[in-house]
Design a protein around this motif. Structure first.
Motif, PDB file in Angstrom:
ATOM      1  N   ARG A  53     -79.422  88.336   7.864  1.00 31.28           N
ATOM      2  CA  ARG A  53     -80.447  87.436   8.400  1.00 31.28           C
ATOM      3  C   ARG A  53     -80.183  85.992   8.004  1.00 31.28           C
ATOM      4  N   PHE A  54     -79.679  85.793   6.800  1.00 35.04           N
ATOM      5  CA  PHE A  54     -79.323  84.454   6.339  1.00 35.04           C
ATOM      6  C   PHE A  54     -78.242  83.864   7.241  1.00 35.04           C
ATOM      7  N   MET A  55     -77.229  84.657   7.548  1.00 37.44           N
ATOM      8  CA  MET A  55     -76.135  84.224   8.409  1.00 37.44           C
ATOM      9  C   MET A  55     -76.652  83.838   9.796  1.00 37.44           C
ATOM     10  N   LYS A  56     -77.500  84.685  10.375  1.00 36.39           N
ATOM     11  CA  LYS A  56     -78.014  84.426  11.723  1.00 36.39           C
ATOM     12  C   LYS A  56     -78.963  83.238  11.764  1.00 36.39           C
ATOM     13  N   THR A  57     -79.803  83.105  10.751  1.00 35.93           N
ATOM     14  CA  THR A  57     -80.789  82.022  10.724  1.00 35.93           C
ATOM     15  C   THR A  57     -80.124  80.656  10.689  1.00 35.93           C
ATOM     16  N   PHE A  58     -79.040  80.531   9.914  1.00 36.20           N
ATOM     17  CA  PHE A  58     -78.382  79.235   9.758  1.00 36.20           C
ATOM     18  C   PHE A  58     -77.044  79.144  10.491  1.00 36.20           C
ATOM     19  N   LYS A  59     -76.764  80.161  11.328  1.00 30.96           N
ATOM     20  CA  LYS A  59     -75.540  80.175  12.141  1.00 30.96           C
ATOM     21  C   LYS A  59     -74.289  79.981  11.269  1.00 30.96           C
ATOM     22  N   LEU A  60     -74.238  80.755  10.203  1.00 29.05           N
ATOM     23  CA  LEU A  60     -73.105  80.744   9.299  1.00 29.05           C
ATOM     24  C   LEU A  60     -72.150  81.869   9.660  1.00 29.05           C
ATOM     25  N   ASP A  61     -70.909  81.780   9.203  1.00 32.86           N
ATOM     26  CA  ASP A  61     -70.037  82.946   9.324  1.00 32.86           C
ATOM     27  C   ASP A  61     -70.358  83.890   8.167  1.00 32.86           C
ATOM     28  N   TRP A  62     -69.959  85.147   8.334  1.00 33.64           N
ATOM     29  CA  TRP A  62     -70.314  86.183   7.370  1.00 33.64           C
ATOM     30  C   TRP A  62     -69.835  85.844   5.963  1.00 33.64           C
ATOM     31  N   GLN A  63     -68.582  85.376   5.847  1.00 28.47           N
ATOM     32  CA  GLN A  63     -68.023  85.113   4.526  1.00 28.47           C
ATOM     33  C   GLN A  63     -68.780  84.007   3.798  1.00 28.47           C
TER      34      GLN A  63
END
Length: 321
Positions: free
Chosen positions: A210-220
């Motif tokens: 959810r953190f990745m999706k919320t801030f449009k980050l890559d998984w790593q």
């Protein structure tokens, strides 16, 4: 103990304190109180209990992401107010369940932070710590300091001003509770050292997607932020426990120094830059002393009430300690 051995122990202890404090920038705020609470909630074997203690401190693992307040606020909310059993649901092994049950004890809904923070509203405080922070911020001597640091103005005391006092109040209660239970500092350091190596993975399972999706980050990147935050938090707890294990006056001085070291990053996060060379050590010592005096007569009753509150809620959720 032989005299020579005692002298050597003192030298080694001094070296550890100095080394740890030079490596780590900050202490955790309020961690000792959470450790005390969890130590009184479950004692089924030393390693399991130490993991419960670490878990009880660990929801604050994201509290030092001052480089990105959006990440900090998001992960704070997720770990304190969202699904408060999310980490526990991901746990499989005995030690994973121990550290995760400690994690559940901390949250702001059914956990210890509910009595400390209440509705987290500085304009109408109903949590013990928040009420103390408001009282501290409105003291004439403290309010003068807040004005000097642009944390209070014509519109009243800024959120950051209350947060600053909040941190001093939590640190004061930590010092008082560690003086009340002289074994607590050692337990904090031991809990950080004994925490199961599976715990960072639990945090990743619980929050990374959810953190990745919320801030449009890559998984790593998401995984690295979470694991790095936990690693630094754990190291800081080792040093915090060592500090609290010292004589009370020494411990208070060490905590004041570390709060002073944290202040520039804290203020900078709110857009306030201090002039180069600003010495905050004396001011930090004064503010911490004020906070300790404000909390002395009431803190233990508030903490004991919290233990009963959390114990009842854990029992109601059928979480065995």
């Amino acid at each position: 103990m032989k005299k020579g051995h005692g002298k050597l122990s003192a030298i080694v202890t001094g070296f550890i304190i100095g080394s740890v404090f030079m490596v780590n920038q900050v202490f955790a705020w309020g961690s000792a109180t959470h450790a005390y609470i969890d130590d009184h909630l479950g004692k089924k074997g030393p390693v399991r209990n130490l993991n419960e203690i670490y878990g009880g401190m660990a929801p604050d693992v994201f509290g030092y992401l001052f480089s990105n307040l959006n990440w900090l606020n998001y992960l704070y909310y997720e770990s304190h107010y969202e699904d408060n059993q999310l980490v526990l649901k991901k746990a499989d092994t005995v030690l994973e369940k121990a550290v995760a049950s400690g994690f559940v004890s901390h949250n702001g809904i059914t956990g210890a932070d509910a009595t400390a923070h209440g509705n987290y509203d500085y304009s109408a405080p109903d949590g013990w710590v928040i009420a103390k922070a408001v009282a501290m911020a409105n003291r004439e001597d403290v309010h003068k300091v807040l004005k000097e640091f642009m944390l209070s103005g014509d519109d009243g005391i800024a959120w950051a001003g209350y947060e600053l006092c909040h941190n001093f109040i939590e640190s004061a209660v930590d010092l008082l509770i560690a003086e009340h239970d002289r074994s607590l500092g050692g337990k904090i350091s031991a809990a950080a050292l004994a925490r199961t190596p599976e715990f960072p993975g639990l945090l990743v399972k619980a929050y990374a997607k959810r953190f990745m999706k919320t801030f449009k980050l890559d998984w790593q990147t998401a995984v690295t932020v979470i694991r790095s935050a936990e690693s630094e938090f754990r190291k800081n707890l080792v040093s915090y426990g060592v500090a609290l294990a010292q004589e009370p006056a020494v411990a208070q001085g060490l905590v004041a120094e570390q709060l002073a070291a944290l202040a520039p990053a804290f203020l900078n996060a709110y857009g306030i830059t201090l002039p180069d060379g600003t010495d905050l050590n004396e001011l930090s010592s004064i503010l911490l002393g004020i906070a300790v005096e404000m909390c002395k007569g009431e803190y233990l009753g508030a903490v004991d009430n919290t233990i009963q509150f959390v114990s009842g809620n854990l029992e109601g959720m059928r979480i065995s300690r």
